[in-house]
Design a protein around this motif. Structure first.
Motif, PDB file in Angstrom:
ATOM      1  N   UNK A 156       0.829  -1.200   0.000  1.00 50.26           N
ATOM      2  CA  UNK A 156       0.000   0.000   0.000  1.00 50.26           C
ATOM      3  C   UNK A 156       0.867   1.256   0.000  1.00 50.26           C
ATOM      4  N   UNK A 157       1.850   1.284   0.859  1.00 53.04           N
ATOM      5  CA  UNK A 157       2.735   2.438   0.967  1.00 53.04           C
ATOM      6  C   UNK A 157       3.509   2.693  -0.324  1.00 53.04           C
ATOM      7  N   UNK A 158       4.059   1.632  -0.902  1.00 48.08           N
ATOM      8  CA  UNK A 158       4.829   1.777  -2.149  1.00 48.08           C
ATOM      9  C   UNK A 158       3.926   2.218  -3.300  1.00 48.08           C
ATOM     10  N   UNK A 159       2.718   1.706  -3.341  1.00 47.07           N
ATOM     11  CA  UNK A 159       1.776   2.120  -4.388  1.00 47.07           C
ATOM     12  C   UNK A 159       1.436   3.595  -4.248  1.00 47.07           C
ATOM     13  N   UNK A 160       1.192   4.035  -3.032  1.00 52.85           N
ATOM     14  CA  UNK A 160       0.881   5.444  -2.800  1.00 52.85           C
ATOM     15  C   UNK A 160       2.058   6.327  -3.199  1.00 52.85           C
ATOM     16  N   UNK A 161       3.258   5.913  -2.847  1.00 48.89           N
ATOM     17  CA  UNK A 161       4.444   6.692  -3.240  1.00 48.89           C
ATOM     18  C   UNK A 161       4.550   6.801  -4.754  1.00 48.89           C
ATOM     19  N   UNK A 162       4.282   5.714  -5.458  1.00 49.01           N
ATOM     20  CA  UNK A 162       4.360   5.748  -6.931  1.00 49.01           C
ATOM     21  C   UNK A 162       3.256   6.633  -7.504  1.00 49.01           C
ATOM     22  N   UNK A 163       2.065   6.550  -6.949  1.00 48.98           N
ATOM     23  CA  UNK A 163       0.967   7.399  -7.421  1.00 48.98           C
ATOM     24  C   UNK A 163       1.308   8.879  -7.221  1.00 48.98           C
ATOM     25  N   UNK A 164       1.922   9.195  -6.098  1.00 53.69           N
ATOM     26  CA  UNK A 164       2.344  10.578  -5.855  1.00 53.69           C
ATOM     27  C   UNK A 164       3.420  10.996  -6.860  1.00 53.69           C
ATOM     28  N   UNK A 165       4.324  10.087  -7.174  1.00 51.18           N
ATOM     29  CA  UNK A 165       5.412  10.395  -8.113  1.00 51.18           C
ATOM     30  C   UNK A 165       4.887  10.695  -9.509  1.00 51.18           C
ATOM     31  N   UNK A 166       3.788  10.049  -9.906  1.00 52.61           N
ATOM     32  CA  UNK A 166       3.228  10.302 -11.241  1.00 52.61           C
ATOM     33  C   UNK A 166       2.060  11.295 -11.189  1.00 52.61           C
ATOM     34  N   UNK A 167       1.804  11.828 -10.007  1.00 55.16           N
ATOM     35  CA  UNK A 167       0.761  12.851  -9.785  1.00 55.16           C
ATOM     36  C   UNK A 167      -0.638  12.379 -10.173  1.00 55.16           C
ATOM     37  N   UNK A 168      -0.960  11.130  -9.827  1.00 53.23           N
ATOM     38  CA  UNK A 168      -2.299  10.598 -10.061  1.00 53.23           C
ATOM     39  C   UNK A 168      -2.791  10.000  -8.741  1.00 53.23           C
ATOM     40  N   UNK A 169      -3.745  10.654  -8.079  1.00 54.60           N
ATOM     41  CA  UNK A 169      -4.267  10.089  -6.832  1.00 54.60           C
ATOM     42  C   UNK A 169      -5.009   8.787  -7.130  1.00 54.60           C
ATOM     43  N   UNK A 170      -4.804   7.794  -6.304  1.00 57.26           N
ATOM     44  CA  UNK A 170      -5.346   6.461  -6.571  1.00 57.26           C
ATOM     45  C   UNK A 170      -6.140   5.912  -5.398  1.00 57.26           C
ATOM     46  N   UNK A 171      -7.020   4.984  -5.737  1.00 55.55           N
ATOM     47  CA  UNK A 171      -7.592   4.053  -4.785  1.00 55.55           C
ATOM     48  C   UNK A 171      -6.711   2.820  -4.896  1.00 55.55           C
ATOM     49  N   UNK A 172      -6.213   2.339  -3.765  1.00 59.24           N
ATOM     50  CA  UNK A 172      -5.310   1.190  -3.752  1.00 59.24           C
ATOM     51  C   UNK A 172      -5.876   0.126  -2.817  1.00 59.24           C
TER      52      UNK A 172
END
Length: 148
Positions: free
Chosen positions: A18-34
């Motif tokens: 979950x944490x790594x997915x959120x970090x990647x979503x932040x890096x590509x500037x796309x907020x996600x549901x994970x």
């Protein structure tokens, strides 16, 4: 042998994904549901980032459900689910939970699917990228620790 003890995905492992997915979503500037599910297809961890689409909550969970249950990324269905194909209509199975949209990626340990990460809000490619980041982080955590 009548029983065996397969590897399981723990809450700590799910939180790593979950944490790594959120970090990647932040890096590509796309907020996600994970969403992270275990091998029994039940939700183990979930996060809805600020700005993620509300209608994508169930989609993220269903992508994880599908990837863990069928043991392949949901993107593998991209070109297969067309009228007349052998898998046409598969997305209407399992109470409509079967997702054929990219963004669900299984987590594998010792050749066994222990769960999956599902992401939704971006394009299918963005969703899969973010899910893959979560999977890679938890798989890396499975590596044996070096003895000093």
């Amino acid at each position: 042998m009548a029983t065996h003890n397969p590897p399981i995905l723990t809450l700590a492992g799910a939180q790593t994904a979950l944490s790594a997915s959120i970090q990647r979503a932040q890096a590509i500037s796309v907020p996600m549901n994970v969403a992270v599910v275990d091998a029994s297809l039940h939700l183990l961890a979930f996060a809805r980032m600020d700005g993620a689409k509300l209608t994508s909550v169930d989609i993220a969970v269903n992508k994880a459900f599908t990837a863990a249950g069928h043991r392949v990324p949901t993107s593998s269905y991209k070109d297969k689910v067309v009228p007349g194909s052998a898998v046409w209509g598969i997305n209407w199975t399992n109470g409509g939970r079967f997702s054929t949209i990219g963004g669900g990626v299984p987590i594998v340990k010792d050749g066994v699917v222990v769960g999956a990460v599902g992401c939704s809000t971006g394009t299918p490619a963005q969703d899969e990228d973010v899910a893959t980041a979560g999977v890679e982080a938890v798989v890396k955590s499975f590596a044996p620790k070096a003895k000093l």
